[in-house]
Design an enzyme around this catalytic site. Sequence first.
Site, PDB file in Angstrom:
ATOM      1  N   ASP A  48       3.159  -4.813   7.981  1.00  0.00           N
ATOM      2  CA  ASP A  48       3.060  -3.535   7.278  1.00  0.00           C
ATOM      3  C   ASP A  48       2.751  -2.514   8.360  1.00  0.00           C
ATOM      4  O   ASP A  48       1.641  -2.482   8.884  1.00  0.00           O
ATOM      5  CB  ASP A  48       1.955  -3.552   6.218  1.00  0.00           C
ATOM      6  CG  ASP A  48       1.928  -2.266   5.384  1.00  0.00           C
ATOM      7  OD1 ASP A  48       2.255  -1.197   5.932  1.00  0.00           O
ATOM      8  OD2 ASP A  48       1.579  -2.325   4.193  1.00  0.00           O
ATOM      9  N   HIS A  49       3.750  -1.691   8.709  1.00  0.00           N
ATOM     10  CA  HIS A  49       3.596  -0.854   9.898  1.00  0.00           C
ATOM     11  C   HIS A  49       2.467   0.154   9.781  1.00  0.00           C
ATOM     12  O   HIS A  49       1.973   0.649  10.795  1.00  0.00           O
ATOM     13  CB  HIS A  49       4.924  -0.166  10.253  1.00  0.00           C
ATOM     14  CG  HIS A  49       5.302   0.946   9.330  1.00  0.00           C
ATOM     15  ND1 HIS A  49       6.083   0.762   8.216  1.00  0.00           N
ATOM     16  CD2 HIS A  49       5.014   2.271   9.361  1.00  0.00           C
ATOM     17  CE1 HIS A  49       6.264   1.907   7.608  1.00  0.00           C
ATOM     18  NE2 HIS A  49       5.625   2.852   8.272  1.00  0.00           N
TER      19      HIS A  49
ATOM     20  N   HIS B 232       2.006  -0.251   1.430  1.00  0.00           N
ATOM     21  CA  HIS B 232       1.238   0.680   2.267  1.00  0.00           C
ATOM     22  C   HIS B 232      -0.022   1.195   1.571  1.00  0.00           C
ATOM     23  O   HIS B 232      -1.117   1.165   2.126  1.00  0.00           O
ATOM     24  CB  HIS B 232       2.104   1.880   2.667  1.00  0.00           C
ATOM     25  CG  HIS B 232       3.374   1.515   3.355  1.00  0.00           C
ATOM     26  ND1 HIS B 232       3.468   0.455   4.238  1.00  0.00           N
ATOM     27  CD2 HIS B 232       4.619   2.064   3.304  1.00  0.00           C
ATOM     28  CE1 HIS B 232       4.709   0.378   4.684  1.00  0.00           C
ATOM     29  NE2 HIS B 232       5.419   1.339   4.139  1.00  0.00           N
TER      30      HIS B 232
END
Length: 480
Positions: A171-172, A234
Amino acid sequence: MSFTADRLLLFGATGDLSQRMLLPSLCALDADELIDDDLKIVATARSEMSDTEFRNFAREALEKFLPKDRRGGMAHFLNRLTYQQLDATTLEGYDELARKVGEPKNGLAIFLSTAPSLFGPTIKGLQHAGLDGPNVRMCLEKPLGTDLGTSCEINDAVAAAFPEDRIFRIDHYLGKETVQNLLALRFANVLFEPIWNSNYIEHVQITVAETVGLEGRVAFYDDAGALRDMVQNHMLQLLALVAMEPPTSFDSTAVRDEKVKVLRALRQVTRGETVTGQYRAGAISGKSVPGYDEELGKDSDTETFVAIKGHVDNWRWKGVPFYLRTGKRLPERVTEIVVQFRCVPHSIFAGKGATMQPNRLVIGIQPEENITLSLMAKVPGLDREGIRLRQVPLDIAMPDAFSGAVRRIAYERLLLDLIEGDQTLFVRRDEVEAQWHWIDAIREEWTAEDLKPKTYTAGTWGPSAAIALAERDGVSWHDE
């Protein structure tokens, strides 16, 4: 098993993510001498290319997406790259891919950036070619399913070849410096943690706003919508970091244990606690933009905006609402966390005519990385007509506070952690499934209510019902 990989295999190497993020991040790490000289990067995709053709392809991507001041030693990086064409849906070609990878001295890290439908066939192909041994790690890029059932299918397929301690779900957002700084803010400062609870915090807001529309993601986005595209991953990860208990240490097991406790404590959303919307034609920064249905080319009930009032049912957060909001074609691009503290229990200045406002902590994640704490201060003067108080912001602009530090792409940290084997900023299976459990219940509620998205004009902050969602509790969104 701990090892630093000396082989990195990139699936989907000609895709948009690879061009925008993966190749630039790896080149930047190479320029800063943060990856070993013996790391070999093997790229694979459907397109037929030679090594030289892929290096030229990579050079064009770097010149387009990597800032000029970070391109030092580009030739050295490009020489690390080799390419192997592959149709991931058939076993044919995986043996040749294995030969291209070669025999790593330490280990192999695989980054899988493909459609979820290819995860199963890819895993079978890797097993067929012997690329699933004890010195192999697997990194998965989202989306990891469209609901709990499909997510479990994907996780089961991967788990057939790789144990959990060798699976890295990315999950960036967790690679962003300000997100990591949230942990430092909470757990490295005695100022905040004693008051980080329902006794002192009135509510929390988390906003992820985008100005863009579909941006070439037509098919994916219309199947996903804002809830599955943004909230499921996110935003729930941000919520978990805000709400988690102090972990015993900063390692992958301790941190992720505390996050999953929060996700499992999320109360099921009930009627009237969500608002959905879909944008219509409007203007962004003075420029006219079409509506969602016009961009899509057909009518759709997919939501491009969602606002949720959530609760974490545990001792720390009982009674504290968490307001989540995300959408496309909103007035500005911003991701931020707002922690609204309660008012002081008694104002000694009220008799002098002063009005009080509660303290507020704003953690900006993008586009600006900053932390702002608003405090009450006395306006200078002789106070003959009463005392005046005013909010004064204490601003910490992270780029200014650490002016000598390199501003990195979020994927740089995550790719380096993958190569070195640190899972702390990656998402564990039980986290993903707890997130989907909550999201699926919301979608079931929408179906039961036959809820359709309300329209909103592009360039506004979503449907008016989203404002009412907060205002019913006497709360205003931070943009107002």
